[in-house]
Enzyme design. Structure first.
Site, PDB file in Angstrom:
ATOM      1  N   ARG A  91      32.437  73.414  80.406  1.00 29.30           N
ATOM      2  CA  ARG A  91      31.111  72.934  80.031  1.00 29.30           C
ATOM      3  C   ARG A  91      30.352  72.287  81.179  1.00 29.30           C
ATOM      4  O   ARG A  91      29.128  72.258  81.180  1.00 29.30           O
ATOM      5  CB  ARG A  91      31.252  71.887  78.914  1.00 29.30           C
ATOM      6  CG  ARG A  91      31.633  72.515  77.614  1.00 29.30           C
ATOM      7  CD  ARG A  91      31.895  71.488  76.540  1.00 29.30           C
ATOM      8  NE  ARG A  91      32.207  72.215  75.319  1.00 29.30           N
ATOM      9  CZ  ARG A  91      31.311  72.669  74.475  1.00 29.30           C
ATOM     10  NH1 ARG A  91      30.036  72.461  74.681  1.00 29.30           N
ATOM     11  NH2 ARG A  91      31.676  73.337  73.406  1.00 29.30           N
ATOM     12  N   CYS A 115      36.471  72.245  76.285  1.00 27.06           N
ATOM     13  CA  CYS A 115      37.308  71.696  75.201  1.00 27.06           C
ATOM     14  C   CYS A 115      36.638  71.907  73.846  1.00 27.06           C
ATOM     15  O   CYS A 115      35.424  71.779  73.717  1.00 27.06           O
ATOM     16  CB  CYS A 115      37.499  70.185  75.365  1.00 27.06           C
ATOM     17  SG  CYS A 115      38.716  69.684  76.548  1.00 27.06           S
ATOM     18  N   VAL A 122      23.624  71.303  74.735  1.00 21.59           N
ATOM     19  CA  VAL A 122      22.941  71.129  76.016  1.00 21.59           C
ATOM     20  C   VAL A 122      21.494  70.680  75.795  1.00 21.59           C
ATOM     21  O   VAL A 122      20.740  70.534  76.746  1.00 21.59           O
ATOM     22  CB  VAL A 122      22.979  72.430  76.863  1.00 21.59           C
ATOM     23  CG1 VAL A 122      24.396  72.778  77.250  1.00 21.59           C
ATOM     24  CG2 VAL A 122      22.325  73.584  76.129  1.00 21.59           C
ATOM     25  N   LEU A 124      20.052  67.859  75.264  1.00 15.09           N
ATOM     26  CA  LEU A 124      19.574  66.672  75.977  1.00 15.09           C
ATOM     27  C   LEU A 124      19.316  66.983  77.451  1.00 15.09           C
ATOM     28  O   LEU A 124      18.419  66.406  78.068  1.00 15.09           O
ATOM     29  CB  LEU A 124      20.571  65.527  75.836  1.00 15.09           C
ATOM     30  CG  LEU A 124      20.674  64.939  74.418  1.00 15.09           C
ATOM     31  CD1 LEU A 124      21.912  64.066  74.273  1.00 15.09           C
ATOM     32  CD2 LEU A 124      19.430  64.123  74.077  1.00 15.09           C
TER      33      LEU A 124
END
Length: 419
Positions: A91, A115, A122, A124
């Site tokens: 990520r 994880c 995404v 924000l």
């Protein structure tokens, strides 16, 4: 897939040298894309996610070398797209977007993997970059950002505290025109470390470590040398290893002031703790820990990344302890596995109620995410008999040489290579 075979029970004692923090090294490596001159980054841990990041930076046209330190020369970046085959496992790749659009006016990153814990959107990151004037499109599984000219400084109020989005906005704002203020910014030590790295390259950032960070944009960032701070979660994990086994440990290359909440809970559990400038020692004097109540929350409160380890501590402690998870939903996947080893616990909403037992027994268990897997390996160290931990690729993403370090403390652990 590799697995660990752990034979217990063992009292863990000795010394361990803490590695650099993965959660600071990753944003720092991505932020190096902002620099027009070579950068040397010291104390970078050897981990799967770090290797993936270095591959990704290389694919963007960055020159990356590793010999002790990691050397990055982003002066000739010529590709602005982070593809799915590299991003899908991690990520953190979203952190390439801010530096690319800030320095080159364009960037695109495939929507990420990593994880499997709860919702980590995404949104924000996108919100912050749009506030700085970037045009964002979601197309063909990619987040695409572009801007004509430079990004523009802005006053940004975060709806919720997000470490990831704070990093994205802060790094992009270093090259924006004018001043950016981030309100409700994350305060984690890794944010402070990333900010300090950028300052070392010539950025103008103040307020890091508070909930209001101010960035005055500059025209360019140069090169520099920076040392990544020690990994507070690795430190906490090894302190718990000694605490649950009645053991004694000295953690070298640690940074005690990043672990106040964890050390306070370990003292509540009955541990004798001493600290110096770069070390922490813990001694249980052979005793069982006492159960503690823990509530995770953003820094400086108790870190969610230590929740699984303290769940284990409570399961072998004297008494009953409550652990409440407020950061991620779905972060109790280790609990059923620990129950299979003889732990007594029930989950009610976002709280796990742990009833301490004297001993756990070895079993075949499965790792589900990075910190959950660490708690299962530690459980194997103190359980009677043999524990097999499957899917340990999760652990390799976040702990450098965990089996070697545990072996040095007396653990009977071996890696069994998968087909």
């Amino acid at each position: 897939m590799d697995k660990f075979r752990v034979q217990g029970p063992t009292r863990l004692q000795g010394e361990v040298t803490i590695s650099g923090a993965k959660n600071a090294a990753l944003p720092i490596l991505f932020a190096a894309l902002l620099a027009e001159e070579p950068v040397e980054i010291q104390n970078v841990p050897k981990l799967k996610d770090i290797d993936t990041t270095m591959k990704l930076l290389t694919q963007l046209g960055t020159k990356v070398e590793r010999n002790g330190s990691v050397w990055i020369d982003a002066s000739k970046v010529n590709n602005f797209s982070a593809p799915y085959d590299l991003v899908k496992t991690m990520r953190a790749s979203i952190w390439a977007l801010g530096p690319l659009v800030a320095r080159f006016g364009q960037g695109q990153v495939s929507l990420p993997g990593g994880c499997a814990i709860g919702a980590r959107p995404v949104d924000l990151h996108i919100f912050g970059l749009e506030k700085l004037g970037a045009d964002i499109k979601l197309e063909e599984g990619y987040v695409k950002a572009s801007v004509n000219g430079r990004l523009k400084g802005a006053h940004i109020v975060m709806d919720k505290v997000s470490v990831g989005a704070t990093v994205t906005i802060m790094s992009a704002a270093t090259l924006a025109e004018g001043t950016t203020v981030i309100e409700n910014a994350a305060r984690e030590p890794e944010i402070v470390d990333t900010a300090n790295f950028l300052v070392a390259l010539g950025a103008k950032i103040t307020g890091q470590g508070t909930d209001r960070i101010t960035i005055e944009g500059v025209e360019r960032l140069g090169g520099g040398v920076y040392r990544v701070l020690p990994d507070r979660i690795e430190t906490g994990t090894f302190l718990v290893a000694a605490a649950i086994s009645g053991g004694k440990i000295l953690c070298r290359n640690a940074q005690p002031d990043t672990l106040d909440a964890v050390l306070a809970k370990l003292r509540d559990a009955g541990a004798d703790i001493e600290t110096g400038e770069d070390w922490i020692s813990l001694d249980m004097h052979g005793k069982r820990p006492k159960a503690v109540n823990v509530r995770t929350a953003p820094h400086p409160a108790f870190p969610t990344d230590m929740q699984a380890q303290f769940t284990l501590l409570n399961l072998v402690a004297e008494g009953t302890g409550f652990i409440t998870e407020t950061i991620f939903e779905n972060r109790f996947m280790h609990v059923p596995e620990l129950i299979r080893m003889g732990g007594r616990a029930e989950i009610e909403s976002n709280t796990v109620i742990c009833h301490g037992v004297e001993t756990l027994s070895g079993a075949q268990v499965m790792a589900t995410d990075l910190r959950a897997s660490a708690s299962l390996v530690l459980a194997g160290c103190i359980a009677e008999g043999t524990t097999i931990v499957d899917r340990i690729y999760h652990i390799d993403r976040g702990y450098e040489c965990i089996e070697d370090k545990l072996r040095a403390l007396g653990a009977n652990i071996e890696r069994v290579k998968g087909e």
